[in-house]
Design an enzyme around this catalytic site. Structure first.
Site, PDB file in Angstrom:
ATOM      1  CG  HIS A  19     -13.751  11.266  -5.855  1.00 51.97           C
ATOM      2  ND1 HIS A  19     -13.987  10.334  -7.039  1.00 51.97           N
ATOM      3  CD2 HIS A  19     -14.853  11.415  -5.511  1.00 51.97           C
ATOM      4  CE1 HIS A  19     -15.067  10.265  -7.309  1.00 51.97           C
ATOM      5  NE2 HIS A  19     -15.723  10.816  -6.267  1.00 51.97           N
ATOM      6  CB  SER A  98     -18.368  10.175  -3.609  1.00 58.69           C
ATOM      7  OG  SER A  98     -19.692  10.208  -4.292  1.00 58.69           O
ATOM      8  CG  ASP A 141     -34.449  15.549  -5.979  1.00 56.07           C
ATOM      9  OD1 ASP A 141     -33.699  15.690  -6.774  1.00 56.07           O
ATOM     10  OD2 ASP A 141     -35.063  16.637  -5.652  1.00 56.07           O
ATOM     11  N   GLY A 142     -32.055  13.755  -4.458  1.00 51.94           N
ATOM     12  CA  GLY A 142     -31.022  14.210  -3.681  1.00 51.94           C
ATOM     13  C   GLY A 142     -31.279  15.716  -2.975  1.00 51.94           C
ATOM     14  CG  ASP A 162     -20.620  14.509  -8.178  1.00 52.26           C
ATOM     15  OD1 ASP A 162     -20.564  15.180  -9.552  1.00 52.26           O
ATOM     16  OD2 ASP A 162     -20.472  13.166  -8.174  1.00 52.26           O
TER      17      ASP A 162
END
Length: 267
Positions: A19, A98, A141-142, A162
């Site tokens: 971060h 995040s 799904d990213g 991430d």
């Protein structure tokens, strides 16, 4: 993959590094006025209660944000200030993930896209951001979202990738999604977090060759945890950045220098 819950690990040393690097990238990119599309491919629930049984099971946050909460090094002061915004009573009780850290930094011309696969985490994101016109939530799904997103109209974007690194195919899935993303938006900035785990292949060393990236287009920042920070077999972590902004490099170097360098790091 749906078994992973980041609440067990929120605020640990890996989060501190990840971060801090993320915020340094945001700060550098926002020096220009044109709008930025931020994408978080594995968003999680955005906010973590450090008194929850998940966080207190192993108390990993005590080795991370808890260790620097009162007296952070100068290179981490901006990051710690960002966490303090979510703890107005000046007691470390919550940790912003995040999505929250990015939302805090959005300007009127910026937008944020959050991707999440886990149903419980999706509900948390919807409760937090449904009425926020600057935030879009993609359920699913990213990697699929990353591969399909067109370039932003402003031509400026930062994507945080991430993943939990639970699947053996993680690095292959990452390479496929990034390859597709770069065909759509070749000059976007992509920040990839990864763990360094004993006996497990988790480092993205092959990615530059797979993606055809030259030295200026790839920056791999890899750290080794101190003995007090070590998390079982996880001995360190890294942030690999595709198309790193030159204006962020000094800040990134100062952050990375706080830890011992791991073999393979560009720092």
């Amino acid at each position: 993959m749906l078994s992973y819950r980041h609440g067990f690990h929120a605020g640990n040393p890996a989060d501190v590094f990840k971060h801090a690097v993320l915020l340094a990238l945001v700060e550098a990119m926002q020096r220009k006025p044109k709008g930025i599309r931020f994408v978080d491919t594995h968003a999680g629930p955005a906010d973590y209660d450090l008194g929850h049984e998940f966080a207190t099971k192993n108390r990993e946050f005590e080795r991370g944000i808890g260790a620097i909460w009162r007296d952070p090094p100068a290179a981490l002061a901006d990051y710690v200030d960002a966490v303090r915004r979510h703890n107005p009573e000046e007691r470390l009780a919550r940790y912003p993930g995040s999505p929250e850290l990015l939302r805090d930094r959005l300007r009127g011309q910026d937008e944020l896209v959050l991707c999440e696969l886990h149903p419980t985490e999706q509900r948390a994101l919807n409760e937090r951001f449904t009425r926020d016109r600057h935030v879009s939530i993609v359920t699913g799904d990213g990697y699929a979202t990353l591969a399909s997103l067109p370039a932003p109209k402003t031509g400026r974007g930062l994507t945080l990738i991430d993943p939990p690194f639970e699947l053996k195919s993680e690095l292959d899935d990452l390479a496929d999604a990034l390859s597709a993303a770069l065909r759509q938006f070749g000059h976007g900035v992509y920040a990839i977090w990864y763990p360094v785990i004993e006996g497990k292949a988790t480092t993205p060393d092959a990615l530059p060759d797979i993606l055809g990236l030259d030295d200026e287009s790839w920056l791999d920042l890899r750290i080794r945890f101190t003995e007090a920070e070590r998390l079982g077999r996880m001995t360190g972590c890294g942030m690999a950045i595709v198309n790193p902004p030159w204006s962020a490099r000094d800040a990134l170097a100062r952050i990375t220098a706080l830890w011992p360098a791991e073999a393979g790091s560009a720092a």
